[in-house]
Write an enzyme that holds these catalytic residues in place. Sequence first.
Site, PDB file in Angstrom:
ATOM      1  N   GLU A 215      36.350  41.611  39.321  1.00 13.54           N
ATOM      2  CA  GLU A 215      35.781  40.373  39.992  1.00 13.54           C
ATOM      3  C   GLU A 215      36.359  40.263  41.522  1.00 13.54           C
ATOM      4  OE1 GLU A 215      35.676  36.640  38.032  1.00 13.54           O
ATOM      5  OE2 GLU A 215      34.520  37.700  36.316  1.00 13.54           O
TER       6      GLU A 215
ATOM      7  N   ARG B 296      35.109  37.224  29.656  1.00 10.85           N
ATOM      8  CA  ARG B 296      35.830  38.029  30.511  1.00 10.85           C
ATOM      9  C   ARG B 296      35.300  39.464  30.866  1.00 10.85           C
ATOM     10  NH1 ARG B 296      37.653  33.758  31.590  1.00 10.85           N
ATOM     11  NH2 ARG B 296      39.742  33.071  32.104  1.00 10.85           N
TER      12      ARG B 296
ATOM     13  N   HIS C 270      30.748  33.680  37.947  1.00 15.43           N
ATOM     14  CA  HIS C 270      31.557  32.997  37.247  1.00 15.43           C
ATOM     15  C   HIS C 270      31.506  31.786  36.901  1.00 15.43           C
ATOM     16  CE1 HIS C 270      36.059  34.285  35.157  1.00 15.43           C
ATOM     17  NE2 HIS C 270      35.454  32.783  34.731  1.00 15.43           N
TER      18      HIS C 270
END
Length: 321
Positions: free
Chosen positions: A265, A236, A288
Amino acid sequence: MKIFITRQIPGKALEELKKIHEVEIWPGPGIIPRDILLKKTAGTSAVIPMLTEKMDSEFFDKAGPDLKIVANYAVGFDNIDLDAASQKNIAVTNTPSHLGDSVAELTIALILALSRRIVESDKWMREGNYTAWDPSLFLGLDLSEKTIGIVGLGTIGLATARLADSVLGMKVVYTARSEKPEAAVPGWRFEKLPQLLSEVDVISLHVPLTPKTRHMIGKDQLDLMKPSAILINTSRGPVINEAALYEALVNRRIWGAAIDVYENETGLADDSTWWKMTKLPNIIMTPHIGSATIEAREEMTKIAVENVLTVLSGKPPVNPV
Ligand code: GLV
Ligand code: GLV
């Protein structure tokens, strides 16, 4: 019963769900706006959200008393307030299983791409720069006999360690809350984080995002790393302090980084640190895509559906978090 899915997801298993329940899927494009999410999930019995949806106490209040399960379409679940869910007796599940291998494979791909400068040299090639073999062109780093430091030895960390060992011939040092029996492998060793950071050649992060792991890698930790070290993050974004990473890369404190996840993000366009990072040659960035394989996404749908069906039929969830 009413089920809401916050995004179009691949996988045949959805048909099973539709046969038995009333399923509504947000058609997109993009992330479902918060107000629509709250409206659409009110009165539902099950929700399948993505990691982009914040499931907090406001969400659980507005969803109402019928909600039995939130089946997160991800292995991570930092988007969900687990206390708020358990106060209301709502099951929360994730999608583990062989998705761990998919993320581990991306991690190995990033390690190889970074150490052999594949992205940089591909770009250079396409620009028409190559004229002849050159002994000094795009010198990278060997991996065989070097050491990988695995930070967090859960399913994904373990799969990455096994691949690094068996495919690349690397030694493994890992850190976790405690020593793990499954890591009792010749050539593998447990260390505390500072020692791991100062001695290994490749650092790969595999911890969940929690208040304890937020900014686990900042300036002090980057300063411990070798100048030849490479840092990989497929966990993350906020596990790394990105401003500190930028400084380390621009000053060549470390050799390079490859990251699949970002601190901010959903707001990269307005993120000045991120824009500065895009100009650096010693970083590889992917969007991602850790679990983005056809097989993993099929399986994630299957697992989410199985958890919803199980809980709605009155049984305990298969993959509670
Ligand atoms: C992806 O990041 C996941 O948590 O599954
Ligand atoms: C490189 O192409 C070599 O033959 O060493």
